[in-house]
Design a protein around this motif. Structure first.
Motif, PDB file in Angstrom:
ATOM      1  N   PHE A  17       0.980  -1.282  -0.106  1.00 54.98           N
ATOM      2  CA  PHE A  17       0.089  -0.219  -0.080  1.00 54.98           C
ATOM      3  C   PHE A  17       0.846   1.126  -0.029  1.00 54.98           C
ATOM      4  O   PHE A  17       0.748   2.239  -0.539  1.00 54.98           O
ATOM      5  CB  PHE A  17      -0.939   0.080   1.345  1.00 54.98           C
ATOM      6  CG  PHE A  17      -1.683  -1.347   1.321  1.00 54.98           C
ATOM      7  CD1 PHE A  17      -2.849  -1.394   0.394  1.00 54.98           C
ATOM      8  CD2 PHE A  17      -1.312  -2.144   2.418  1.00 54.98           C
ATOM      9  CE1 PHE A  17      -3.572  -2.504   0.365  1.00 54.98           C
ATOM     10  CE2 PHE A  17      -1.940  -3.426   2.441  1.00 54.98           C
ATOM     11  CZ  PHE A  17      -3.161  -3.615   1.503  1.00 54.98           C
ATOM     12  N   SER A 152       0.440 -11.173   5.839  1.00 54.14           N
ATOM     13  CA  SER A 152      -0.455 -10.777   4.860  1.00 54.14           C
ATOM     14  C   SER A 152      -1.505 -12.035   5.195  1.00 54.14           C
ATOM     15  O   SER A 152      -2.796 -11.585   4.903  1.00 54.14           O
ATOM     16  CB  SER A 152      -0.036 -10.484   3.528  1.00 54.14           C
ATOM     17  OG  SER A 152      -0.895 -10.032   2.579  1.00 54.14           O
ATOM     18  N   ALA A 155      -3.597 -11.950   7.846  1.00 49.68           N
ATOM     19  CA  ALA A 155      -4.766 -11.146   7.597  1.00 49.68           C
ATOM     20  C   ALA A 155      -5.837 -11.645   6.966  1.00 49.68           C
ATOM     21  O   ALA A 155      -6.822 -11.542   7.062  1.00 49.68           O
ATOM     22  CB  ALA A 155      -4.142  -9.737   6.793  1.00 49.68           C
ATOM     23  N   GLN A 156      -5.535 -12.183   5.906  1.00 52.31           N
ATOM     24  CA  GLN A 156      -6.726 -12.849   4.867  1.00 52.31           C
ATOM     25  C   GLN A 156      -7.563 -13.955   5.738  1.00 52.31           C
ATOM     26  O   GLN A 156      -8.608 -14.173   5.712  1.00 52.31           O
ATOM     27  CB  GLN A 156      -5.901 -13.698   3.742  1.00 52.31           C
ATOM     28  CG  GLN A 156      -5.320 -13.051   2.628  1.00 52.31           C
ATOM     29  CD  GLN A 156      -4.636 -13.710   1.744  1.00 52.31           C
ATOM     30  OE1 GLN A 156      -4.722 -14.898   1.783  1.00 52.31           O
ATOM     31  NE2 GLN A 156      -3.138 -13.020   1.459  1.00 52.31           N
ATOM     32  N   PHE A 157      -6.578 -14.736   6.688  1.00 49.36           N
ATOM     33  CA  PHE A 157      -7.440 -15.610   7.790  1.00 49.36           C
ATOM     34  C   PHE A 157      -8.386 -14.903   8.412  1.00 49.36           C
ATOM     35  O   PHE A 157      -9.650 -15.541   8.352  1.00 49.36           O
ATOM     36  CB  PHE A 157      -6.493 -16.456   8.430  1.00 49.36           C
ATOM     37  CG  PHE A 157      -5.711 -17.677   7.731  1.00 49.36           C
ATOM     38  CD1 PHE A 157      -6.123 -18.189   6.396  1.00 49.36           C
ATOM     39  CD2 PHE A 157      -4.301 -17.988   8.186  1.00 49.36           C
ATOM     40  CE1 PHE A 157      -5.093 -18.929   5.872  1.00 49.36           C
ATOM     41  CE2 PHE A 157      -3.739 -18.907   7.644  1.00 49.36           C
ATOM     42  CZ  PHE A 157      -4.172 -19.397   6.204  1.00 49.36           C
ATOM     43  N   GLU A 159      -9.668 -12.007   7.885  1.00 49.42           N
ATOM     44  CA  GLU A 159     -10.764 -10.920   7.076  1.00 49.42           C
ATOM     45  C   GLU A 159     -11.563 -11.951   6.459  1.00 49.42           C
ATOM     46  O   GLU A 159     -12.794 -11.435   6.437  1.00 49.42           O
ATOM     47  CB  GLU A 159      -9.486 -10.335   6.014  1.00 49.42           C
ATOM     48  CG  GLU A 159     -10.339  -9.258   5.279  1.00 49.42           C
ATOM     49  CD  GLU A 159     -11.258  -9.733   4.151  1.00 49.42           C
ATOM     50  OE1 GLU A 159     -11.810  -9.077   3.433  1.00 49.42           O
ATOM     51  OE2 GLU A 159     -10.839 -10.917   3.779  1.00 49.42           O
ATOM     52  N   SER A 160     -11.540 -13.186   6.023  1.00 48.76           N
ATOM     53  CA  SER A 160     -12.273 -13.768   5.682  1.00 48.76           C
ATOM     54  C   SER A 160     -13.092 -14.657   6.513  1.00 48.76           C
ATOM     55  O   SER A 160     -14.108 -15.518   6.283  1.00 48.76           O
ATOM     56  CB  SER A 160     -11.712 -15.088   5.008  1.00 48.76           C
ATOM     57  OG  SER A 160     -10.781 -15.871   5.443  1.00 48.76           O
ATOM     58  N   ALA A 177      -8.466  -2.093   3.242  1.00 43.07           N
ATOM     59  CA  ALA A 177      -9.498  -3.362   3.157  1.00 43.07           C
ATOM     60  C   ALA A 177      -9.785  -3.991   4.647  1.00 43.07           C
ATOM     61  O   ALA A 177     -10.745  -4.637   4.811  1.00 43.07           O
ATOM     62  CB  ALA A 177      -8.456  -4.259   2.180  1.00 43.07           C
ATOM     63  N   MET A 178      -8.742  -3.550   5.425  1.00 42.31           N
ATOM     64  CA  MET A 178      -9.002  -4.277   6.760  1.00 42.31           C
ATOM     65  C   MET A 178      -9.617  -3.058   7.841  1.00 42.31           C
ATOM     66  O   MET A 178     -10.264  -3.525   8.587  1.00 42.31           O
ATOM     67  CB  MET A 178      -7.609  -4.389   7.422  1.00 42.31           C
ATOM     68  CG  MET A 178      -6.791  -5.593   6.712  1.00 42.31           C
ATOM     69  SD  MET A 178      -7.485  -7.265   6.742  1.00 42.31           S
ATOM     70  CE  MET A 178      -7.436  -7.568   8.290  1.00 42.31           C
TER      71      MET A 178
END
Ligand SMILES: Nc1ncnc2c1ncn2[C@@H]1O[C@H](COP(=O)(O)OP(=O)(O)OP(=O)(O)O)[C@@H](O)[C@H]1O
Ligand SMILES: Nc1ncnc2c1ncn2[C@@H]1O[C@H](COP(=O)(O)OP(=O)(O)OP(=O)(O)O)[C@@H](O)[C@H]1O
Ligand SMILES: [Mg+2]
Ligand SMILES: [Mg+2]
Lengths: 249, 363, 242, 242, 363
Positions: A17, A152, A155-157, A159-160, A177-178
């Motif tokens: 970012f 990262s 974070a996906q874990f 976030e989803s 996104a977060m």
């Protein structure tokens, strides 16, 4: 030396970012263009050893650049600690957990999965485990950990919705996104060894001057401010700020 | 140009081939019962099977020689081979199949030759079909065309007229004869049909259980068979084991007793001793049936007998007649009617000595 | 944000790799099918090995083997003037190694099924071994060959680990679609990732559909009784009963 | 440092996935081979799709689809009491989806090559479609089926991206060998990585060798003229000339 | 139990099948030239090809009916089918092939039946071989055994004795006859051989270009053929087109002029007008050759002629004799020698009117 230069930067994923913004400014102000290659610092390390054609390496920790320096693959004297990573404890907005309890909250039985970065090789992972050990909860939560390849992925874990909690980097928590999806609280930086992120110019670079120019650019106050906006601050800065703010505590 | 073959090949514990024969330009008819080794022999000549020992030569060209360790690859043997299972290329059209072996010719000539071949075999209208889209007999002809069209130096045909009706067969036999007149090459032709052997054969090789049991001109080999297998192939319906009782050198005959009965029969003289057992073969059409005891006949053998069964098969009537042993006798329907033959009725059998052929028994 | 250069790069890579695999894979597969060598299984196993290594690990080894620290890498650099990794050539070589078994295995299986009688027939008609292969073996096992090509094409399209290691994710040079998408995902830019993934999906789906339906119509693969009148009623097909 | 739990886990995963793919893949492949439905190519394309998606992307989608934000994920959680990702079950499902085309494609190609005449013959002998499939179609296309199984087994063994996404790298539960090796590489512990990679290689090589040489001897695959006397001289083989 | 078939099936632009016939228990011999549609007909009966229209029934069981949209699946038709291309399972041994259709029986019974079948076909020693490891004729017998062993309700045999030698053939013909006596089911038996048709056939169906051109008892259909195709199948070597010149009702004959010559020939009366063209067929064996002008003979047709060629084929001599048109005449070798026939020498031909068969021409 305006205009002509083009460099390729190998950058740790968490810089995505910040560098999008930053490189645009570089281009606007100096005319130099920057090609960005994101990936895991460990991979970059192997690749640079094999002669990868990068000019600059922005690592997610300081060990890799140090090792490269030791192997005489870097331009001497260019090592630059560009930021210090910060850990945050992150929960989705819907969660009712009281973040003020800090890491201790992770022992709650209602928590099943905690996403962290892999402590075996990811700097943030190592820091997370250290912080947990410091809080004396590591052995209790060990079974609940799911490991992302890097911060990262952790974070996906979360976030989803597949993990209830995550210990992430501040730079991710503030990412657009977060941001809207959850709340976070910083883990006190004295609870874990500092995550120093360093950059270095590679010896094999054909565009050393442009690379120098980029490093110079990133040290300007405007750039530092921009980086801070994205969650990257330099250690002594942080230390200074923290000293001010945490004084009342 | 002459093909000469002398090979040995073991296929399994129970079967081995040991064959030797020569075939000059022209038809060499290969006969023999099912499983005799005919296809195996062709495969050896073609180079698809490697003989254990021996030599195969076509004129000056040595195709295989175990002594000099020569083994010409199949591709270089320049032969036409009609496989028993045809082996048409299923993904190619009939035209492509036939043209496959003449790809070195200019396109025009290729098409010409192919069309001529197919027309003569009456399947020119099927050029664009795949083998799975034509009938069995049509496939047979396509495969034959494919093997002829290359102008080979030697032709191996494994039952080429198998699936064909009489008319088509006759037509192709003619075509083959004409073709051979133009191409003076050896043609080894496997068949089960003595008719074909007679119609085409300049020479005949008879195989049985992997061994050559007869070799020579069709008339020599087939008309007066010296081996039981041959007798059976050409349809000697009656084959009997007999024991030599006495020999009459002057008459050129010997008197023998038929196994399992008291009946005695006069047969031509052979190189045998009294008391030895021999095998004789008699054509069913050579036996005469009479309703009264025949008189003043040169035929030596006259037996009182009884009709066991009568069966009409088209233009002939098949009688089974019991005279100590059972004889098969063929007569014309008219004779049958005129003599008023009926099952159970008594008859006399008349057999000339020279209608009895001494044959070597199968092992 | 559509990253067209990544898309074209990926396509180019997949096509080149596919073509190379056809050229390299077919001889290997046909040797594996037709050779009677006793220790053939040894070669078979070696060809199959790239299958079992995790791609990134394979990529790591390839990287080391190609890199400037290896004799091969130095030799290549000395004649070409630049290192092999992080170039398109490097990507191609790595992908070929990685996808080789996916091309070879189906081909070997298909070649092995071709009726030896037909091969014999071709030989007696004077065809060389090459001609027999091209005119008889190949068309009769086209199903297997196409499977090999499709699998290796697709495998290269979606290839990730090896390319990441050997390619170095350099936009326009070695950044393939799969890596570009991965970058989006890593940056939590799910919209961008979805976007590209959908494009890749749609493109793949259309290509595959066209291939399959064309094949159905034109019958690229030989199939026994393909459009024979016997086909419609074959026993294995469902027979309606009213 | 040898990580035995990762090795056993990987083997277990590969075996389970392989078995499932046989069960799921064969019906799909035989339907694809024998159906005469006009729009079959549509299904063919869908089955082939997982091929072209980068594994990590596929893994990400699977993760989202399994997650507690998706209806399917919630439904699974409600009946099983726990979420699907980060479990062995989750890994299995993801790997099955990912490896499906590798199983189905070679099988479809092989089934399509079986002579319709033999299928017809089987029907006239009173065999049901299932029996015809088991006794005739399957043995005659065993080469393709084994290829499908080997490819999908190996593919699962070496699987990386999807497992990384869906598994969460939990030692003993979802940490497979490929991920363990990757972790070693990332940690610059090349010795450890080499160690494990060599073990994996040796194991795979031995397994493959045994499979291939057994097959050679016992002739698991049907081959026309396998051990017939015609075999040694077939035209395609090199014919020595002294 | 009777098989009744009435179907139409279009295979291609150039070929369609339209056949109707009934076959009670026993042998129905299906004859016809290559490409006539015999295999197509069997495939329709077996259910492997779906007819466009019509009805197929076996006793009470309707196998196919386009009107009621019935189409029994192949598996349930309970038939034995010997395919023209055999279709033996290449990966199974002969034993497994033969036992394939009787898997529902207990193992012991299965082996017993198989062995009995194979023994009677003389291939019991090959049980453990694969089809590729036995000879063509052995394969043929194995396939036949496979189709018989299931005790089917109907048997379809597509040229079952194709690749066999005379002896094996005779043996199997006997076996089939015995088998049929035990199993009273319809057997549709395709053959090209009139001998087999006579030997086995209780009824004959002749197919030509997809149409039934003859149907009935072998003697009726084959001995006095009413169709050119039939004449050719049974080997009427002489077929001529003639034009009716005059009709003699009282004699039951008509005088015809042979096409392309001035020769006139007396033939039996048919339903034709003067000036119409008809086709006649004459067996070569029914023509008599004489070296002097025959006198006092009932035969109406005597032609002065000349021998074109003489060819000996085994037990007969084939003469081509020119008398305006060319006749093929068969005589015995002895007759040939006794008459001193030679190429070029003049002869007289004698043909009885009733040896001339009026046949319908092929389209
Ligand atoms: N591949 C093989 N392995 C072992 N034995 C075989 C093989 N092929 C054929 N045989 C056996 O060898 C013998 C000869 O077979 P061959 O095919 O040469 O016979 P054939 O004379 O052509 O018979 P047919 O007239 O039936 O075609 C047979 O007994 C057969 O069973
Ligand atoms: N699949 C097909 N598609 C189109 N036409 C076909 C197909 N199969 C056969 N034919 C044609 O139909 C006709 C009849 O074929 P069929 O196989 O029934 O003949 P047959 O009487 O069995 O001949 P044969 O005695 O040669 O086996 C032939 O002219 C053939 O070319
Ligand atoms: Mg044979
Ligand atoms: Mg037929």
């Amino acid at each position: 030396q305006a205009g002509a230069g083009e460099i390729t930067i190998a950058a740790a994923s968490d810089l995505t970012f910040a560098f999008k913004d930053l490189t645009a400014r570089v281009h606007k102000q100096t005319g130099n263009s920057v090609k960005l290659s994101y990936g895991s610092s460990g991979n970059f390390f192997s690749q640079i050893q094999s002669g990868a054609p990068y000019d600059l390496f922005f690592s997610a920790d300081i060990d890799y650049p140090k090792k490269l320096e030791g192997a005489e693959l870097t331009e001497p004297g260019t090592l630059y600690e560009y930021a210090t990573g910060k850990l945050v404890l992150w929960v989705p907005t819907a969660s009712k957990l009281d973040l003020k309890r800090g890491l201790a909250v992770l022992t709650e039985p209602s928590i099943r999965k905690i996403a962290i970065a892999n402590p075996q090789h990811a700097p943030y992972g190592r820091a997370t485990v250290a912080a947990m050990e410091h809080a004396g909860i590591y052995d209790q939560v060990k079974q609940k950990l799911v490991l992302g390849e890097n911060i990262s992925q952790a974070a996906q874990f979360v976030e989803s919705g597949n993990a209830d909690h995550g210990v992430l980097a501040l730079s991710l928590a503030v990412a657009p996104a977060m941001k809207e999806k959850g709340r976070y609280v910083e883990v006190p930086s004295e609870d874990y060894p500092a995550i120093i992120q360093a950059a270095v110019i590679l010896k094999s670079s054909h565009e050393k001057e442009t690379a120098q120019a980029f490093l110079k650019f990133i040290k300007t106050p405007a750039s530092l401010a921009l980086m801070a906006q994205y969650g990257f601050t330099i250690l002594n800065q942080i230390a200074g700020e923290q000293n001010h703010e945490s004084a009342p505590n | 140009m002459q093909l000469s073959v002398r090979i040995a090949k073991r296929l399994s514990k129970s079967f081995s081939l040991e064959a030797e024969f020569d075939a000059p330009a022209g038809f060499a008819m290969l006969l023999g019962p099912s499983g005799a080794g005919k296809t195996t022999l062709l495969n050896c000549i073609a180079g698809l099977l490697r003989p254990d020992a021996g030599r195969i030569a076509l004129g000056e060209r040595v195709l295989f020689d175990s002594a000099s360790r020569t083994n010409l690859p199949v591709q270089e043997r320049k032969l036409g081979y009609l496989f028993q299972n045809l082996a048409l290329f299923p993904h190619l059209t009939i035209a492509q199949n036939v043209k496959y072996g003449i790809s070195h010719l200019p396109a025009e000539q290729r098409s010409e030759r192919m069309t001529a071949m197919l027309e003569s075999f009456r399947i020119a209208h099927l050029v664009d079909r795949k083998p799975s889209e034509i009938s069995g007999g049509e496939r047979q002809r396509a495969a034959l065309a494919r093997s002829l069209v290359t102008n080979p130096t030697m032709l191996l045909l494994d039952e080429p007229l198998l699936a064909l009706d009489v008319v088509t067969k006759a037509k192709i036999v003619d075509d083959l004869r004409i073709w051979n007149a133009e191409h003076a090459i050896p043609i080894v032709y496997v068949t089960h049909s003595p008719q074909e052997a007679y119609a085409l054969g300049e020479r005949v090789v008879v195989l049985d259980a992997g061994r050559v049991v007869g070799r020579g001109m069709p008339n020599e080999v087939l008309a007066a068979p010296r081996h039981e297998t041959i007798a059976q192939i050409v349809g000697f319906e009656n084959v009997f084991d007999v024991t030599v009782k006495s020999v009459s050198e002057s008459q050129g005959t010997m008197l023998c007793q038929m196994d399992g009965s008291l009946t005695e029969i006069d047969v031509p003289l052979g190189h045998v001793e009294i008391g030895e057992r021999v095998r004789i073969a008699i054509r069913a059409g050579d036996i005469i049936a009479a309703t009264e005891r025949p008189q003043h006949l040169s035929a030596r053998n006259n037996f009182a007998a009884r009709i066991v069964s009568i069966r009409r098969e088209g233009p002939r009537v098949i009688l089974l007649i019991e005279a100590g042993v059972t004889f098969e006798v063929h007569v014309t329907p008219r004779a049958c009617d005129e003599l008023g033959l009926a099952e159970g009725s008594p008859v006399w059998l008349v057999i000339k000595s020279y209608s009895c052929h001494l044959v070597a028994p199968r092992e | 944000m559509m990253d067209w250069s990544a898309i074209f790069l990926t396509l180019r890579l997949a096509l080149v790799v596919c073509a190379l695999l056809l050229i390299i894979g077919m001889p290997i597969a046909s040797w594996l099918s037709f050779s009677k060598w006793r220790y053939k299984f040894f070669v078979e196993s070696i060809v199959a090995l790239p299958l079992v290594l995790p791609p990134t690990v394979l990529g790591f080894y390839v990287l080391v083997a190609m890199g400037s620290q290896s004799p091969f890498g130095r030799w290549y650099q000395s004649i070409s003037g630049h290192a092999m990794p992080f170039t398109f050539t490097g990507l191609v070589i790595a992908s070929v190694i990685y996808s080789l078994p996916f091309a070879v295995q189906p081909m070997t299986a298909a070649f092995g099924q071709v009726d030896r009688n037909l091969i014999n027939a071709s030989s007696t008609l004077g065809a060389s071994r090459l001609r027999t292969f091209i005119r008889i073996v190949l068309p009769l096992s086209l199903g297997g060959v196409v499977t090999g090509v499709v699998l290796s094409f697709a495998h290269t399209l979606g290839e990730f680990g090896v390319v990441l290691m050997v390619g170095g994710n350099i936009p326009g040079v070695t950044q393939t679609v799969s890596i570009a998408i991965y970058d989006h995902v890593q940056a939590l830019d799910y919209a961008g990732a979805n976007h590209m993934a959908l494009l890749l999906l749609a493109f793949s789906f259309i290509t595959l559909s066209i291939t399959y339906s064309l094949n159905r119509r034109a019958g690229i693969f030989y199939r026994p009784y393909r459009d024979s009148a016997l086909r419609p009623e074959v026993g294995f097909a469902k027979t309606r009963r009213h």
